[in-house]
Design a protein around this motif. Structure first.
Motif, PDB file in Angstrom:
ATOM      1  N   VAL A 152      -8.429  -2.114 -21.105  1.00 56.19           N
ATOM      2  CA  VAL A 152      -8.697  -3.075 -20.031  1.00 56.19           C
ATOM      3  C   VAL A 152      -8.467  -4.497 -20.518  1.00 56.19           C
ATOM      4  CG1 VAL A 152     -10.479  -4.004 -18.505  1.00 56.19           C
ATOM      5  CG2 VAL A 152     -10.307  -1.530 -18.861  1.00 56.19           C
ATOM      6  N   TYR A 153      -8.947  -4.780 -21.718  1.00 59.00           N
ATOM      7  CA  TYR A 153      -8.844  -6.132 -22.272  1.00 59.00           C
ATOM      8  C   TYR A 153      -7.390  -6.585 -22.366  1.00 59.00           C
ATOM      9  CZ  TYR A 153      -9.234  -9.959 -25.659  1.00 59.00           C
ATOM     10  OH  TYR A 153      -9.148 -11.167 -26.288  1.00 59.00           O
ATOM     11  N   TYR A 154      -6.509  -5.696 -22.793  1.00 56.27           N
ATOM     12  CA  TYR A 154      -5.121  -6.089 -23.022  1.00 56.27           C
ATOM     13  C   TYR A 154      -4.245  -5.993 -21.774  1.00 56.27           C
ATOM     14  CZ  TYR A 154      -5.890  -6.444 -28.040  1.00 56.27           C
ATOM     15  OH  TYR A 154      -6.338  -6.825 -29.276  1.00 56.27           O
ATOM     16  N   THR A 155      -4.666  -5.247 -20.762  1.00 53.63           N
ATOM     17  CA  THR A 155      -3.832  -5.144 -19.558  1.00 53.63           C
ATOM     18  C   THR A 155      -4.198  -6.174 -18.492  1.00 53.63           C
ATOM     19  OG1 THR A 155      -5.294  -3.386 -18.711  1.00 53.63           O
ATOM     20  CG2 THR A 155      -3.273  -2.707 -19.845  1.00 53.63           C
ATOM     21  N   VAL A 156      -5.428  -6.639 -18.485  1.00 50.60           N
ATOM     22  CA  VAL A 156      -5.828  -7.630 -17.469  1.00 50.60           C
ATOM     23  C   VAL A 156      -4.946  -8.876 -17.495  1.00 50.60           C
ATOM     24  CG1 VAL A 156      -7.656  -9.266 -16.846  1.00 50.60           C
ATOM     25  CG2 VAL A 156      -8.203  -6.852 -17.132  1.00 50.60           C
ATOM     26  N   PRO A 157      -4.581  -9.429 -18.671  1.00 53.81           N
ATOM     27  CA  PRO A 157      -3.717 -10.625 -18.660  1.00 53.81           C
ATOM     28  C   PRO A 157      -2.317 -10.381 -18.107  1.00 53.81           C
ATOM     29  CG  PRO A 157      -4.857 -10.404 -20.767  1.00 53.81           C
ATOM     30  CD  PRO A 157      -5.059  -9.127 -20.036  1.00 53.81           C
ATOM     31  N   LEU A 158      -1.918  -9.131 -17.966  1.00 53.50           N
ATOM     32  CA  LEU A 158      -0.585  -8.838 -17.444  1.00 53.50           C
ATOM     33  C   LEU A 158      -0.544  -8.894 -15.920  1.00 53.50           C
ATOM     34  CD1 LEU A 158       0.232  -5.676 -19.644  1.00 53.50           C
ATOM     35  CD2 LEU A 158       0.523  -8.102 -20.218  1.00 53.50           C
ATOM     36  N   ILE A 159      -1.698  -8.968 -15.268  1.00 51.92           N
ATOM     37  CA  ILE A 159      -1.807  -8.836 -13.814  1.00 51.92           C
ATOM     38  C   ILE A 159      -1.796 -10.205 -13.143  1.00 51.92           C
ATOM     39  CG2 ILE A 159      -3.234  -7.967 -11.922  1.00 51.92           C
ATOM     40  CD1 ILE A 159      -4.461  -5.995 -13.952  1.00 51.92           C
ATOM     41  N   GLN A 160      -0.978 -10.335 -12.113  1.00 46.99           N
ATOM     42  CA  GLN A 160      -0.999 -11.525 -11.270  1.00 46.99           C
ATOM     43  C   GLN A 160      -1.912 -11.339 -10.058  1.00 46.99           C
ATOM     44  OE1 GLN A 160       3.178 -12.340 -10.339  1.00 46.99           O
ATOM     45  NE2 GLN A 160       3.227 -13.915 -11.904  1.00 46.99           N
ATOM     46  N   HIS A 161      -1.922 -10.131  -9.524  1.00 52.66           N
ATOM     47  CA  HIS A 161      -2.720  -9.842  -8.334  1.00 52.66           C
ATOM     48  C   HIS A 161      -3.017  -8.355  -8.315  1.00 52.66           C
ATOM     49  CE1 HIS A 161      -4.105  -9.989  -4.154  1.00 52.66           C
ATOM     50  NE2 HIS A 161      -3.342  -8.948  -3.917  1.00 52.66           N
ATOM     51  N   MET A 162      -4.187  -7.985  -7.801  1.00 56.94           N
ATOM     52  CA  MET A 162      -4.512  -6.569  -7.694  1.00 56.94           C
ATOM     53  C   MET A 162      -5.269  -6.309  -6.397  1.00 56.94           C
ATOM     54  SD  MET A 162      -7.461  -6.319 -10.650  1.00 56.94           S
ATOM     55  CE  MET A 162      -7.767  -4.579 -10.366  1.00 56.94           C
ATOM     56  N   GLU A 163      -5.136  -5.071  -5.907  1.00 60.48           N
ATOM     57  CA  GLU A 163      -5.743  -4.707  -4.625  1.00 60.48           C
ATOM     58  C   GLU A 163      -6.179  -3.249  -4.675  1.00 60.48           C
ATOM     59  OE1 GLU A 163      -4.583  -4.756   0.163  1.00 60.48           O
ATOM     60  OE2 GLU A 163      -3.077  -5.211  -1.370  1.00 60.48           O
ATOM     61  N   SER A 164      -7.291  -2.959  -4.037  1.00 65.42           N
ATOM     62  CA  SER A 164      -7.805  -1.591  -3.979  1.00 65.42           C
ATOM     63  C   SER A 164      -7.952  -1.168  -2.524  1.00 65.42           C
ATOM     64  CB  SER A 164      -9.161  -1.507  -4.690  1.00 65.42           C
ATOM     65  OG  SER A 164      -9.774  -0.253  -4.454  1.00 65.42           O
ATOM     66  N   ARG A 165      -7.450   0.039  -2.223  1.00 69.52           N
ATOM     67  CA  ARG A 165      -7.639   0.647  -0.911  1.00 69.52           C
ATOM     68  C   ARG A 165      -8.401   1.959  -1.085  1.00 69.52           C
ATOM     69  NH1 ARG A 165      -2.473  -1.377  -0.784  1.00 69.52           N
ATOM     70  NH2 ARG A 165      -1.797  -2.486   1.101  1.00 69.52           N
ATOM     71  N   ILE A 166      -9.424   2.176  -0.293  1.00 67.10           N
ATOM     72  CA  ILE A 166     -10.055   3.482  -0.200  1.00 67.10           C
ATOM     73  C   ILE A 166      -9.502   4.143   1.051  1.00 67.10           C
ATOM     74  CG2 ILE A 166     -12.208   4.768  -0.001  1.00 67.10           C
ATOM     75  CD1 ILE A 166     -11.877   3.363  -2.662  1.00 67.10           C
ATOM     76  N   MET A 167      -8.942   5.356   0.892  1.00 66.22           N
ATOM     77  CA  MET A 167      -8.187   5.982   1.976  1.00 66.22           C
ATOM     78  C   MET A 167      -8.744   7.372   2.286  1.00 66.22           C
ATOM     79  SD  MET A 167      -4.302   4.858   0.782  1.00 66.22           S
ATOM     80  CE  MET A 167      -4.275   6.126  -0.489  1.00 66.22           C
ATOM     81  N   ILE A 168      -8.647   7.739   3.547  1.00 69.04           N
ATOM     82  CA  ILE A 168      -9.066   9.045   4.045  1.00 69.04           C
ATOM     83  C   ILE A 168      -7.825   9.837   4.448  1.00 69.04           C
ATOM     84  CG2 ILE A 168     -10.441  10.288   5.736  1.00 69.04           C
ATOM     85  CD1 ILE A 168     -12.088   8.614   3.821  1.00 69.04           C
ATOM     86  N   PRO A 169      -7.650  11.057   3.949  1.00 69.14           N
ATOM     87  CA  PRO A 169      -6.440  11.830   4.298  1.00 69.14           C
ATOM     88  C   PRO A 169      -6.401  12.171   5.789  1.00 69.14           C
ATOM     89  CG  PRO A 169      -7.583  12.798   2.415  1.00 69.14           C
ATOM     90  CD  PRO A 169      -8.500  11.787   3.001  1.00 69.14           C
ATOM     91  N   MET A 170      -5.199  12.153   6.353  1.00 68.40           N
ATOM     92  CA  MET A 170      -5.005  12.685   7.694  1.00 68.40           C
ATOM     93  C   MET A 170      -5.098  14.212   7.650  1.00 68.40           C
ATOM     94  SD  MET A 170      -1.923  10.396   9.368  1.00 68.40           S
ATOM     95  CE  MET A 170      -1.915   8.609   9.272  1.00 68.40           C
ATOM     96  N   LYS A 171      -5.224  14.811   8.794  1.00 68.97           N
ATOM     97  CA  LYS A 171      -5.451  16.259   8.877  1.00 68.97           C
ATOM     98  C   LYS A 171      -4.341  17.064   8.197  1.00 68.97           C
ATOM     99  CE  LYS A 171      -8.071  15.995  13.208  1.00 68.97           C
ATOM    100  NZ  LYS A 171      -8.103  16.391  14.641  1.00 68.97           N
ATOM    101  N   THR A 172      -3.113  16.591   8.277  1.00 65.15           N
ATOM    102  CA  THR A 172      -1.973  17.350   7.761  1.00 65.15           C
ATOM    103  C   THR A 172      -1.530  16.912   6.369  1.00 65.15           C
ATOM    104  OG1 THR A 172      -0.510  15.837   8.960  1.00 65.15           O
ATOM    105  CG2 THR A 172      -1.101  17.892  10.067  1.00 65.15           C
ATOM    106  N   SER A 173      -2.307  16.076   5.707  1.00 59.85           N
ATOM    107  CA  SER A 173      -1.930  15.599   4.376  1.00 59.85           C
ATOM    108  C   SER A 173      -2.043  16.728   3.350  1.00 59.85           C
ATOM    109  CB  SER A 173      -2.832  14.450   3.945  1.00 59.85           C
ATOM    110  OG  SER A 173      -2.540  14.041   2.620  1.00 59.85           O
ATOM    111  N   PRO A 174      -1.012  16.945   2.515  1.00 59.26           N
ATOM    112  CA  PRO A 174      -1.118  17.929   1.438  1.00 59.26           C
ATOM    113  C   PRO A 174      -2.205  17.585   0.418  1.00 59.26           C
ATOM    114  CG  PRO A 174       1.178  17.431   1.894  1.00 59.26           C
ATOM    115  CD  PRO A 174       0.360  16.422   2.635  1.00 59.26           C
ATOM    116  N   LEU A 175      -2.467  16.301   0.254  1.00 56.75           N
ATOM    117  CA  LEU A 175      -3.589  15.842  -0.580  1.00 56.75           C
ATOM    118  C   LEU A 175      -4.800  15.720   0.336  1.00 56.75           C
ATOM    119  CD1 LEU A 175      -1.815  13.198  -2.840  1.00 56.75           C
ATOM    120  CD2 LEU A 175      -2.796  15.358  -3.589  1.00 56.75           C
ATOM    121  N   LYS A 176      -5.671  16.686   0.284  1.00 53.49           N
ATOM    122  CA  LYS A 176      -6.818  16.739   1.201  1.00 53.49           C
ATOM    123  C   LYS A 176      -7.963  15.875   0.684  1.00 53.49           C
ATOM    124  CE  LYS A 176      -4.775  19.836   3.790  1.00 53.49           C
ATOM    125  NZ  LYS A 176      -4.250  19.461   5.119  1.00 53.49           N
TER     126      LYS A 176
END
Length: 274
Positions: A250-274
């Protein structure tokens, strides 16, 4: 004019101080030497980072789509996708697979995210696109979909060699898509650190897939994770800090980042990833 005068005065004072105080000259040289330790030096390379970081045993290309839907149309949009997208996924004439399809729960609202895999790289992508131009059902779907969207964007991605390939999994799960905009020229460093760091995040099989952009917004990285619920996510992420080496990653990768974003997502009914 005033700025130039002040600059000249400053330089003169600094010069006078250095001449009268040899110890000051030594301090300045020491400071310069210390500063040089922290200046990032990127070695020139003779190969694209995609060749160094992507998997070699196959030729998979991924496309991620972000659709911002009119709030009043979200239910109809989901039903439309559930009617059409699985048929393309299941048709052997199309060398593509629907990896997963979701609605964003936390993050950008009224948004759908679709992740496709093309077996065979760019030729497979071109083949699918040409066939879809002649697919009446898809053309009707696209026309209806266009009336429901506020905006849309996509990216073409390759998968990191050190991540497992995304495969269908049973649910119910929630998914987190963590997206990182890296500073240009730092993708190799990111890959080097995460090749080790991913070992700390596979204990509970939460790691689904890791990708980096090839076309679209560049120097973008997407990490896809699966959890049973938000509490499980919290506990799993906290547990990573108990492993020696995670804090260093974490310490060494944080300086490489300009911007970051997190999404929490809910699968649709037909998603192969349930």
């Amino acid at each position: 004019m005033a700025a130039r005068v002040l600059h000249a005065l400053g330089c003169g004072l600094r010069h006078a101080t250095l001449q009268s105080n040899p110890q000051s000259r030594l301090s300045v040289r020491s400071a310069s030497s210390i500063k040089s330790l922290f200046v990032r030096k990127v070695d020139p390379r003779k190969d694209a980072h995609s060749h160094l970081l992507a998997k070699k045993e196959d030729n998979n290309l991924y496309k991620i789509q972000f659709h911002n839907v009119k709030p009043e149309c979200l239910d109809d949009y989901n039903k439309l996708c559930e009617e059409v997208l699985p048929s393309i996924h299941a048709d052997p004439n199309y060398p593509c697979e629907l990896v997963g399809t979701w609605n964003t729960w936390y993050g950008e609202q009224d948004q759908a995210v679709h992740l496709w895999r093309y077996r065979g790289g760019y030729p497979a992508l071109t083949d699918v696109m040409n066939k879809l131009k002649k697919n009446k059902e898809f053309l009707e779907y696209r026309e209806k979909r266009g009336k429901m969207l506020l905006s849309r964007r996509n990216q073409l991605l390759l998968e990191f060699s050190f991540w497992n390939e995304p495969v269908p999994r049973d649910g119910p799960n929630i998914y987190e898509l963590r997206s990182y905009q890296l500073r240009p020229g730092t993708m190799i460093e990111w890959g080097n650190y995460w090749a080790r760091a991913i070992e700390f995040r596979q204990q509970n099989q939460e790691a689904v897939g890791g990708f980096f952009s090839q076309i679209g917004r560049l120097y973008m990285v997407h990490h896809l994770w699966a959890y049973k619920d938000l509490q499980s996510r919290e506990e799993t992420r906290n547990a990573a800090w108990k492993h020696d080496g995670w804090d260093e990653a974490v310490y060494y990768t944080v300086p490489l980042i300009q911007h970051m974003e997190s999404r929490i997502m809910i699968p649709m009914k037909t998603s192969p990833l349930k």
